[in-house]
Structures are given as structure tokens and as C-alpha cells.
Write a protein that holds these residues in place. Structure first.
Motif, PDB file in Angstrom:
ATOM      1  N   SER A   1      25.379 -47.136  20.149  1.00 22.10           N
ATOM      2  CA  SER A   1      25.116 -46.254  18.503  1.00 22.10           C
ATOM      3  C   SER A   1      25.214 -47.072  17.415  1.00 22.10           C
ATOM      4  O   SER A   1      23.905 -46.692  16.819  1.00 22.10           O
ATOM      5  CB  SER A   1      26.523 -45.370  18.578  1.00 22.10           C
ATOM      6  OG  SER A   1      27.975 -46.669  18.466  1.00 22.10           O
TER       7      SER A   1
ATOM      8  N   THR B   1      35.391 -44.952   9.709  1.00 20.65           N
ATOM      9  CA  THR B   1      35.735 -44.288  10.815  1.00 20.65           C
ATOM     10  C   THR B   1      36.766 -44.473  11.402  1.00 20.65           C
ATOM     11  O   THR B   1      37.879 -44.142  11.875  1.00 20.65           O
ATOM     12  CB  THR B   1      34.724 -43.735  12.501  1.00 20.65           C
ATOM     13  OG1 THR B   1      33.032 -43.528  11.277  1.00 20.65           O
ATOM     14  CG2 THR B   1      34.859 -43.074  12.604  1.00 20.65           C
TER      15      THR B   1
ATOM     16  N   THR C   1      30.312 -47.329   8.226  1.00 17.05           N
ATOM     17  CA  THR C   1      30.134 -46.064   8.369  1.00 17.05           C
ATOM     18  C   THR C   1      31.457 -46.382   9.402  1.00 17.05           C
ATOM     19  O   THR C   1      32.343 -45.304   9.897  1.00 17.05           O
ATOM     20  CB  THR C   1      29.272 -45.841   8.743  1.00 17.05           C
ATOM     21  OG1 THR C   1      28.261 -45.075   7.728  1.00 17.05           O
ATOM     22  CG2 THR C   1      29.194 -44.920   9.601  1.00 17.05           C
ATOM     23  N   TYR C   2      31.598 -47.754  10.555  1.00 23.99           N
ATOM     24  CA  TYR C   2      31.969 -47.576  11.548  1.00 23.99           C
ATOM     25  C   TYR C   2      33.374 -48.289  10.291  1.00 23.99           C
ATOM     26  O   TYR C   2      34.495 -47.318  11.434  1.00 23.99           O
ATOM     27  CB  TYR C   2      31.594 -49.306  12.046  1.00 23.99           C
ATOM     28  CG  TYR C   2      31.102 -48.244  13.572  1.00 23.99           C
ATOM     29  CD1 TYR C   2      31.155 -47.880  14.146  1.00 23.99           C
ATOM     30  CD2 TYR C   2      29.264 -48.128  12.866  1.00 23.99           C
ATOM     31  CE1 TYR C   2      30.360 -47.821  15.434  1.00 23.99           C
ATOM     32  CE2 TYR C   2      28.681 -48.094  13.440  1.00 23.99           C
ATOM     33  CZ  TYR C   2      28.771 -47.332  14.896  1.00 23.99           C
ATOM     34  OH  TYR C   2      27.845 -46.722  16.084  1.00 23.99           O
TER      35      TYR C   2
ATOM     36  N   ILE D   1      27.793 -40.466  19.718  1.00 23.76           N
ATOM     37  CA  ILE D   1      28.443 -41.464  18.747  1.00 23.76           C
ATOM     38  C   ILE D   1      27.753 -41.215  17.921  1.00 23.76           C
ATOM     39  O   ILE D   1      27.975 -41.217  17.008  1.00 23.76           O
ATOM     40  CB  ILE D   1      29.397 -42.285  19.108  1.00 23.76           C
ATOM     41  CG1 ILE D   1      30.997 -41.951  20.159  1.00 23.76           C
ATOM     42  CG2 ILE D   1      29.923 -43.283  17.906  1.00 23.76           C
ATOM     43  CD1 ILE D   1      31.200 -43.285  20.572  1.00 23.76           C
TER      44      ILE D   1
ATOM     45  N   LEU E   1      27.937 -40.083  13.858  1.00 23.55           N
ATOM     46  CA  LEU E   1      28.366 -41.027  12.424  1.00 23.55           C
ATOM     47  C   LEU E   1      27.004 -41.651  11.901  1.00 23.55           C
ATOM     48  O   LEU E   1      26.499 -41.705  10.819  1.00 23.55           O
ATOM     49  CB  LEU E   1      28.282 -42.283  12.751  1.00 23.55           C
ATOM     50  CG  LEU E   1      29.873 -42.858  14.430  1.00 23.55           C
ATOM     51  CD1 LEU E   1      30.142 -44.042  13.859  1.00 23.55           C
ATOM     52  CD2 LEU E   1      30.887 -42.107  12.857  1.00 23.55           C
ATOM     53  N   ASN E   2      25.427 -40.729  12.045  1.00 29.26           N
ATOM     54  CA  ASN E   2      24.639 -40.594  11.374  1.00 29.26           C
ATOM     55  C   ASN E   2      24.635 -39.673  10.079  1.00 29.26           C
ATOM     56  O   ASN E   2      23.954 -40.470   8.769  1.00 29.26           O
ATOM     57  CB  ASN E   2      22.953 -40.163  12.406  1.00 29.26           C
ATOM     58  CG  ASN E   2      22.345 -40.388  11.547  1.00 29.26           C
ATOM     59  OD1 ASN E   2      21.481 -41.001  11.409  1.00 29.26           O
ATOM     60  ND2 ASN E   2      21.908 -39.359  11.188  1.00 29.26           N
TER      61      ASN E   2
END
Length: 383
Positions: free
Chosen positions: A195, A98, A94-95, A55, A59-60
Motif C-alpha cells: 500500500s 492511522t 497518513t500512516y 489498504i 488510506l488514500n
């Protein structure tokens, strides 16, 4: 005298290392199934950790977009307060991004998918009869020997019966999958938490690995290890980003085309094609088989035109979209991509098909670099 004694010892050590590597490689190749089973068992035990690393790695890619591109004007000002909060803000976005994508997919797509599947299950009996009548009408007007047509009809009835049985028998597997998915919820939550930690402190973690490398390995080997790690990271991150983008584009084009041509179940089939196209090269074709069967149940003539539509779309994807989106990031020609896909799939199944191409890209880059260095050293130039 001392040098004379040291040289045979050095040669003996070198040969001993080569022999050890040879024996280990032979044991691995002759016990490949045992090694695979051991890796699967180990991955099961370390599932939360592996999931968290996966993950974080995916996501990076999005995190770097926020930090290096979207917030680029703020980075130029070099403000101490922004430098301190840049990573947490970028990670939060980012999260959030997503989760919003998954929520939107669930909100807009899942209800229509369930509705389509429910309607499909209800119309299968009548659709099978319609398909049978369509085949019989086609056989009556076709200039073909009646015995051949009768055999085709009989085989077709058997195929339709087997297909109906398969769709009924698949329900327990769906329930089992749902149960396993629910049981894995704890691993997913732990993986997400891990993560977050990995992304917040990724530079510190990389620094720790570098210290370990240079503390326990000769500098030349440590440098080579970092070089291989850089090449691997570039290949895998570029492949993942490109493959996901390519799958989204292909699924979107499929939905637009099916809507324009009035194909049934446009959203359901576009999702199937988009998801299966994550598998390079063969993915869209794999998704075409169940999709064409779904349309065949509703409108047999359109199933033929749907296959033609997918073939045309796949040509556009293979010749225009894939080279632009994925091909440049991988650095492999079509022959090597196909070879990596086949070898990875035969050894490790679906996961081998997904990760075989970037893994082969790493090996290809390393071998090419070493080969060019040896040729330059020997002053050999090959056109």
C-alpha cells in the motif's frame, strides 16, 4: 458490391458477439456457486495483493485530506522543494495518524473490553438466577393465565440454558480466530508495504493503466472505461468515508447516551454497536441483540429501556446522520439502498452487504446516464 458484402459480415459479427455474451452470462448465472468458490480461492492466493490494494484505497481518502486541504496553503506557493516532498510527508502523516488511532483504541478500549467480558462471564450464573426470579415475580403480579406463564417460564429456562451453552461453546471459535489472525500477520505486513508503494506512485500506476487502455482498446471504449472507473471510484470512496464516519458518530452517541442513563457496560456495548453499524441500515439492530442480552444478564428492566434507547438513536441516525454523512455521497434513495443491501447480502454474505450499496450506486448511475441519453436522443421528456 463490396459494401453489400461487408454489411452482412458486420451484422454476423455483431450477432456472434451478442450470442457469446449471452452464453457466458448464462453459464455464470447457472454456475454461480462455482464462480463464487473460484473467486474465493483466487482471493486466498492473492490475499496480500488484495489487502494492499484495499489498504491503499482506504488510506488514500485520508491522504487526499492532507494533500488537498490541510496543506492547501503550502500548495499555493508552488515551491519546488515542497512539491517534491508533499507526497512523502502527507503519506507519512497518513500512516502515523492511522496507527495512532489504532493504538489509542487498543490502549483505552481493549483493557476495558477484556475487563467487561471477564466480569460478564463471572456474573452469568447469578444473573441467570436473578432473571429467573424477576420473571417469576412478574408472572405472579401479571393478570395472565398461569398455564401460559408456566410455559413461558419453561421456555425461558431453556433459552437461558442454550444461551449459557452458546457462550461456553464460542470460546474455541475465539481461539481459532486468534490463531488465524496470527497466521495472517505476514499478509498484513506485506499488504501494508504494498500500500505504501501504491500510494507513493498512484499517479504513475494510473498513467500506465491509461496507456494500456488506449493502446489495446478503441478510443471510444477506452473513454467509456475511464468514465466507469471514475464513477466507481467516486461511489466507493464516498461510501467508505461516509460509512466509517457514521459508525464513529453512532458509537460515540451510544456511549454518551448509555453513560447519561447509567446503562452497564457502556464502552463494551458502544463498541459493539459502532462496529456493527458499519453494515448499512441493519448494523445497529444486529449489534442491539447481543448488547441487550448482556444488559439482561445484569439488570433485566434496563435491557428493555436499552432497546428503546437504541430504537430512538437509530431513528436519529437514519433520518439525520445517515442522509447527511452517507446518503449524499451515494446518490441512492432508501428503497434502492435496501434492495442493494438485501441482494448483496444474499449473494455474497457480509462482504456483499458492505460493498453491495456502492456497487449498486455505480450500476444505477450508469443506467440512469444511458437512459437519459437515449431519451434525449429521441427527444422524449418524461415528467
Amino acid at each position: 458490391m463490396d459494401n453489400h458484402n461487408k454489411r452482412p459480415l458486420g451484422d454476423m459479427r455483431k450477432y456472434l458477439i451478442i450470442a457469446t455474451y449471452t452464453v457466458v452470462l448464462y453459464l455464470l448465472l447457472t454456475n454461480l456457486n462455482t464462480v463464487k468458490n473460484f473467486l474465493y480461492e483466487l482471493s486466498g492466493l492473492l490475499n496480500p495483493v488484495i489487502l494492499g490494494i484495499a489498504i491503499a484505497y482506504v488510506l488514500n481518502i485520508l491522504l487526499k485530506q492532507f494533500e488537498e486541504r490541510i496543506f492547501k496553503p503550502l500548495n499555493r506557493r508552488n515551491h519546488p522543494l515542497w512539491n517534491r516532498f508533499r507526497r512523502p510527508v502527507s503519506l507519512l502523516l497518513t500512516y502515523v495518524t492511522t496507527f495512532l488511532i489504532f493504538i489509542l483504541l487498543a490502549w483505552f478500549i481493549l483493557p476495558q473490553l477484556f475487563t467487561s467480558l471477564s466480569m460478564l462471564m463471572n456474573v452469568i450464573p447469578s444473573s441467570m438466577e436473578s432473571v429467573k426470579l424477576w420473571i417469576e415475580n412478574l408472572a405472579a403480579n401479571a393478570p395472565v393465565d398461569s398455564d401460559i406463564l408456566q410455559k413461558i417460564a419453561l421456555n425461558w429456562n431453556e433459552i437461558m440454558q442454550k444461551a449459557a451453552e452458546w457462550m461456553v461453546n464460542i470460546i474455541p471459535y475465539v481461539l481459532t480466530f486468534t490463531k488465524d489472525f496470527t497466521a495472517s500477520l505476514f499478509n498484513v505486513i506485506m499488504g501494508i508495504m504494498l500500500s505504501v508503494y501504491l500510494l507513493l506512485s498512484k499517479e504513475n500506476i494510473i498513467r500506465i493503466f491509461k496507456k494500456l487502455l488506449y493502446a489495446y482498446l478503441p478510443k471510444q471504449k477506452a473513454d467509456k472505461t475511464l468514465e466507469v472507473g471514475t464513477i466507481t471510484n467516486k461511489a466507493f470512496s464516498g461510501f467508505i468515508a461516509g460509512q466509517l464516519t457514521e459508525a464513529a458518530i453512532l458509537g460515540g452517541l451510544c456511549f454518551v447516551g448509555m453513560t447519561l442513563f447509567s446503562f452497564p457496560y457502556a464502552l463494551l456495548i458502544s463498541v459493539i454497536v459502532g462496529v456493527t453499524s458499519v453494515i448499512p441500515i441493519f448494523g445497529a439492530y444486529i449489534g442491539t441483540i447481543p448488547s441487550a442480552f448482556i444488559i439482561l444478564m445484569i439488570d433485566p428492566p434496563k435491557a428493555f429501556w436499552f432497546v428503546i434507547f437504541i430504537l430512538v438513536l437509530q431513528q436519529i441516525e437514519g433520518n439525520i446522520i445517515y442522509p447527511k454523512v452517507v446518503g449524499n455521497s451515494i446518490g441512492l434513495s432508501g428503497v434502492w439502498v435496501l434492495a442493494a443491501l438485501l441482494i448483496g447480502g444474499s449473494l455474497f454474505g457480509l462482504m456483499g452487504m458492505l460493498l453491495g450499496i456502492p456497487a449498486f450506486a455505480v450500476i444505477y448511475t450508469l443506467v440512469r446516464t444511458m437512459t437519459n441519453k437515449r431519451l434525449d436522443k429521441r427527444k422524449i421528456k418524461i415528467e
